[in-house]
Design an enzyme around this catalytic site. Structure first.
Site, PDB file in Angstrom:
ATOM      1  N   CYS A 153       0.808  -1.222   0.000  1.00  0.00           N
ATOM      2  CA  CYS A 153       0.000   0.000   0.000  1.00  0.00           C
ATOM      3  C   CYS A 153       0.842   1.272   0.000  1.00  0.00           C
ATOM      4  CB  CYS A 153      -0.966  -0.015   1.179  1.00  0.00           C
ATOM      5  SG  CYS A 153      -0.191   0.025   2.813  1.00  0.00           S
ATOM      6  N   HIS A 174      -2.461   0.797   6.858  1.00  0.00           N
ATOM      7  CA  HIS A 174      -2.843   0.817   5.437  1.00  0.00           C
ATOM      8  C   HIS A 174      -3.084   2.248   4.991  1.00  0.00           C
ATOM      9  CE1 HIS A 174      -4.169  -1.053   1.706  1.00  0.00           C
ATOM     10  NE2 HIS A 174      -5.193  -0.222   1.691  1.00  0.00           N
ATOM     11  N   ASN A 190      -6.075   2.022  -4.104  1.00  0.00           N
ATOM     12  CA  ASN A 190      -5.092   1.522  -3.155  1.00  0.00           C
ATOM     13  C   ASN A 190      -4.545   0.164  -3.579  1.00  0.00           C
ATOM     14  OD1 ASN A 190      -6.605  -0.585  -0.813  1.00  0.00           O
ATOM     15  ND2 ASN A 190      -7.779   0.305  -2.481  1.00  0.00           N
TER      16      ASN A 190
END
Length: 317
Positions: free
Chosen positions: A224, A278, A290
């Site tokens: 991420c 994240h 993402n």
């Protein structure tokens, strides 16, 4: 080419490879097809059609998936039996044939989709469209196939048309050829902010790629924070490496105040030894892009993301 033959459609089991071009479009084709890019570029330059490299690669994907020696299935345009040419000869002839079609299209004043369909139907389709408004349409492709199929002997084993893709394909070529070629193109979503556009033009190249923990570049794929760091760097914004570090480096704001290009952060999505685990790129309207698995879009109103949401972060410049 292949005027009386069905077009074989090759579907690769491999993950697609993504390649962006100067027109802002992104081509999503197999790695087998992309391995021919250098040779396609060589002959496209030789025949003066370098701006059509992406279309030529999409044609290869449709014709062979990049796996057959005659990758562009161009033997028949020389009057040869199918699959006669080797790879380089196939590309040279296929590019030359496409260039000839473009020259004809220029004389007649027809559009590029007419040329793409003519690669399958033959040059006669260019004059056909020129006499009917000069603009490609699926109906013209269908009508052309019907008219040309009238001269073919019809038997039970050789019907004039077969059902495909929710419609009918006639024995004269493939009326869906433009759609088959165009399906490999995506156009990045557009933002008013030029900086955000630069970031997303880069990030969208990797849509569909798998998540790789620790990945931070196209060679490894991405996790991420690796994706956000890499993508923002293309806009000359240098983020730290991890989600926690990127959170620490931003101005924290509620999601309701976030704008496209801000980052959005989450906690406890896995045991990372840090609170922030994240990060994604906020796009507006509760959407983010993402490095999930695969890389792509997510709806922030889903129960999962709501459970883990921290908020947004505005990059300090």
């Amino acid at each position: 080419m292949g005027l009386l033959a069905f077009v074989a459609i090759f579907i690769s089991d491999d993950a697609p490879s993504y390649k962006s071009f100067s027109d802002g479009s992104t081509l999503s084709v197999s790695a087998d097809t992309l391995q021919h890019q250098a040779m396609v570029e060589k002959y496209a330059q030789e025949y003066g059609i370098s701006e059509y490299v992406s279309i030529l690669l999409a044609i290869i994907e449709v014709e062979s998936g990049g796996r057959l020696p005659d990758v562009m299935q161009s033997s028949e345009s020389l009057g040869l039996p199918p699959n006669t040419l080797d790879t380089e000869a196939s590309i040279q002839q296929g590019v030359r044939y496409f260039a000839d079609l473009l020259q004809s299209a220029k004389r007649y004043g027809v559009d590029d989709d007419t040329v793409i369909q003519a690669y399958n139907y033959g040059g006669g389709f260019i004059g056909y469209v020129a006499n009917r408004g000069k603009q490609y349409s699926f109906k013209l492709a269908e009508d052309f196939a019907k008219e040309r199929a009238n001269g073919i002997k019809v038997t039970y084993s050789n019907p004039i048309a077969v059902q495909q893709n929710g419609g009918w394909r006639y024995r004269y070529g493939n009326m869906f050829y433009v759609q088959l070629v165009r399906q490999y193109f995506t156009t990045p979503i557009q933002f008013d902010n030029e900086l955000v556009q630069l970031v997303m033009n880069e990030a969208l190249k990797y849509e569909g790629w798998r998540y790789v923990f620790g990945g931070d570049n196209p060679t490894t794929s991405f996790d991420c924070s690796g994706l956000t760091q890499w993508s923002y760097r293309k806009a000359d914004i240098h983020l730290p490496r991890t989600a926690q570090q990127q959170y620490d480096a931003t101005e924290h704001i509620p999601l309701a105040q976030a704008k496209a290009g801000d980052l959005v952060f989450f906690h406890s999505t896995y045991d990372a030894g840090t609170y922030v685990t994240h990060v994604g790129i906020y796009l507006g309207n509760n959407q983010m892009y993402n490095a999930g698995d695969p890389i792509g879009y997510d709806d922030l109103t889903s129960p999962y993301w709501q459970k883990h949401l921290i908020g947004a972060g505005r990059i300090k410049r």
